[in-house]
Scaffold this motif. Sequence first.
Motif, PDB file in Angstrom:
ATOM      1  N   ASP A  98       0.832  -1.205   0.000  1.00 51.33           N
ATOM      2  CA  ASP A  98       0.000   0.000   0.000  1.00 51.33           C
ATOM      3  C   ASP A  98       0.864   1.252   0.000  1.00 51.33           C
ATOM      4  N   ARG A  99       2.094   1.132  -0.476  1.00 52.53           N
ATOM      5  CA  ARG A  99       3.007   2.277  -0.555  1.00 52.53           C
ATOM      6  C   ARG A  99       2.730   3.084  -1.814  1.00 52.53           C
ATOM      7  N   THR A 100       2.950   4.384  -1.721  1.00 49.40           N
ATOM      8  CA  THR A 100       2.926   5.238  -2.911  1.00 49.40           C
ATOM      9  C   THR A 100       4.280   5.943  -2.987  1.00 49.40           C
ATOM     10  N   TYR A 101       4.900   5.849  -4.132  1.00 48.70           N
ATOM     11  CA  TYR A 101       6.225   6.405  -4.373  1.00 48.70           C
ATOM     12  C   TYR A 101       6.097   7.719  -5.135  1.00 48.70           C
ATOM     13  N   PRO A 102       7.048   8.631  -4.965  1.00 51.45           N
ATOM     14  CA  PRO A 102       6.958   9.922  -5.659  1.00 51.45           C
ATOM     15  C   PRO A 102       7.357   9.855  -7.139  1.00 51.45           C
ATOM     16  N   LEU A 103       8.033   8.774  -7.538  1.00 50.32           N
ATOM     17  CA  LEU A 103       8.534   8.669  -8.904  1.00 50.32           C
ATOM     18  C   LEU A 103       8.128   7.350  -9.555  1.00 50.32           C
ATOM     19  N   SER A 104       7.855   7.401 -10.846  1.00 52.35           N
ATOM     20  CA  SER A 104       7.694   6.199 -11.667  1.00 52.35           C
ATOM     21  C   SER A 104       9.032   5.952 -12.344  1.00 52.35           C
ATOM     22  N   ALA A 105       9.324   4.695 -12.651  1.00 53.52           N
ATOM     23  CA  ALA A 105      10.606   4.346 -13.263  1.00 53.52           C
ATOM     24  C   ALA A 105      10.406   3.425 -14.460  1.00 53.52           C
ATOM     25  N   ILE A 106      11.192   3.670 -15.483  1.00 59.18           N
ATOM     26  CA  ILE A 106      11.299   2.754 -16.620  1.00 59.18           C
ATOM     27  C   ILE A 106      12.779   2.439 -16.752  1.00 59.18           C
ATOM     28  N   VAL A 107      13.117   1.163 -16.667  1.00 66.05           N
ATOM     29  CA  VAL A 107      14.505   0.724 -16.754  1.00 66.05           C
ATOM     30  C   VAL A 107      14.643  -0.159 -17.984  1.00 66.05           C
ATOM     31  N   LYS A 108      15.630   0.159 -18.791  1.00 66.37           N
ATOM     32  CA  LYS A 108      15.958  -0.676 -19.943  1.00 66.37           C
ATOM     33  C   LYS A 108      17.346  -1.233 -19.714  1.00 66.37           C
ATOM     34  N   ILE A 109      17.431  -2.553 -19.683  1.00 63.15           N
ATOM     35  CA  ILE A 109      18.723  -3.213 -19.551  1.00 63.15           C
ATOM     36  C   ILE A 109      18.837  -4.207 -20.693  1.00 63.15           C
ATOM     37  N   GLY A 110      19.802  -3.982 -21.553  1.00 63.61           N
ATOM     38  CA  GLY A 110      19.898  -4.796 -22.761  1.00 63.61           C
ATOM     39  C   GLY A 110      18.634  -4.621 -23.581  1.00 63.61           C
ATOM     40  N   ASP A 111      17.978  -5.749 -23.919  1.00 69.16           N
ATOM     41  CA  ASP A 111      16.747  -5.716 -24.713  1.00 69.16           C
ATOM     42  C   ASP A 111      15.481  -5.725 -23.866  1.00 69.16           C
ATOM     43  N   GLU A 112      15.624  -5.726 -22.545  1.00 73.55           N
ATOM     44  CA  GLU A 112      14.474  -5.826 -21.645  1.00 73.55           C
ATOM     45  C   GLU A 112      14.062  -4.453 -21.120  1.00 73.55           C
ATOM     46  N   THR A 113      12.751  -4.216 -21.041  1.00 67.45           N
ATOM     47  CA  THR A 113      12.208  -2.984 -20.470  1.00 67.45           C
ATOM     48  C   THR A 113      11.382  -3.353 -19.241  1.00 67.45           C
ATOM     49  N   LEU A 114      11.687  -2.701 -18.119  1.00 61.83           N
ATOM     50  CA  LEU A 114      11.011  -2.965 -16.848  1.00 61.83           C
ATOM     51  C   LEU A 114      10.364  -1.676 -16.359  1.00 61.83           C
ATOM     52  N   THR A 115       9.196  -1.787 -15.741  1.00 67.57           N
ATOM     53  CA  THR A 115       8.532  -0.614 -15.176  1.00 67.57           C
ATOM     54  C   THR A 115       8.370  -0.805 -13.677  1.00 67.57           C
ATOM     55  N   GLY A 116       8.442   0.307 -12.954  1.00 67.41           N
ATOM     56  CA  GLY A 116       8.303   0.241 -11.512  1.00 67.41           C
ATOM     57  C   GLY A 116       8.230   1.632 -10.912  1.00 67.41           C
ATOM     58  N   CYS A 117       8.650   1.733  -9.658  1.00 64.08           N
ATOM     59  CA  CYS A 117       8.565   2.963  -8.889  1.00 64.08           C
ATOM     60  C   CYS A 117       9.946   3.314  -8.340  1.00 64.08           C
ATOM     61  N   ALA A 118      10.086   4.551  -7.843  1.00 63.84           N
ATOM     62  CA  ALA A 118      11.370   4.967  -7.281  1.00 63.84           C
ATOM     63  C   ALA A 118      11.169   6.026  -6.210  1.00 63.84           C
ATOM     64  N   ALA A 119      12.167   6.108  -5.334  1.00 61.93           N
ATOM     65  CA  ALA A 119      12.220   7.113  -4.267  1.00 61.93           C
ATOM     66  C   ALA A 119      13.641   7.127  -3.746  1.00 61.93           C
ATOM     67  N   SER A 120      13.926   8.048  -2.845  1.00 61.77           N
ATOM     68  CA  SER A 120      15.262   8.045  -2.243  1.00 61.77           C
ATOM     69  C   SER A 120      15.418   6.748  -1.458  1.00 61.77           C
ATOM     70  N   SER A 121      16.629   6.227  -1.427  1.00 66.49           N
ATOM     71  CA  SER A 121      16.885   4.987  -0.684  1.00 66.49           C
ATOM     72  C   SER A 121      16.546   5.171   0.786  1.00 66.49           C
ATOM     73  N   ALA A 122      16.848   6.352   1.341  1.00 69.54           N
ATOM     74  CA  ALA A 122      16.547   6.626   2.751  1.00 69.54           C
ATOM     75  C   ALA A 122      15.049   6.561   3.008  1.00 69.54           C
ATOM     76  N   ALA A 123      14.237   7.100   2.096  1.00 69.69           N
ATOM     77  CA  ALA A 123      12.781   7.082   2.271  1.00 69.69           C
ATOM     78  C   ALA A 123      12.254   5.655   2.214  1.00 69.69           C
ATOM     79  N   ILE A 124      12.766   4.858   1.291  1.00 68.58           N
ATOM     80  CA  ILE A 124      12.308   3.471   1.173  1.00 68.58           C
ATOM     81  C   ILE A 124      12.639   2.693   2.436  1.00 68.58           C
TER      82      ILE A 124
END
Length: 156
Positions: A113-139
């Motif tokens: 039930d967490r809400t993060y301040p940022l959305s993330a799209i990560v591309k590594i090689g040929d793969e695309t991943l979607t997720g969330c992001a925040a400062s490591s301290a906040a997480i």
Amino acid sequence: MRLTALAVSALVLSACSQAEEPAPPPPAPGPAPVLAGVDLSKPVRALGTEPFWAVELTGTEMVYSGLDRPEQRAPQPRAVVQGTTATFEGVTGAGASLSILLAATECSDGMSDRTYPLSAIVKIGDETLTGCAASSAAIMSTGESGPVVEKAQPAV
């Protein structure tokens, strides 16, 4: 001979009078890039589910890890901030391209039930991943529900 001595004297005097201009000072570093209240000069974590993956932006490295995936590391460049997005691009030691796009849009990881301040799209090689992001301290300081924000430090 007198003309030659006069010419040499004129050259020496003109060389002495042309003082070298000092090199301009290096540009002062700009303010730390901030996106949706997250200071991107400090450690940031992007994460996702299905499959589980994470990217740590440590300040010097981008460290990708995932369930049943080898960890990969790339040097972390300075964030390129344009409006409400920030990007980091590099190449891992294994030769895979690694690109992280952070967007200033609220995000839910779908598992808590967490809400993060940022959305993330990560591309590594040929793969695309979607997720969330925040400062490591906040997480690290947030429970399993509510907004993922850094807790204010008590005044000393």
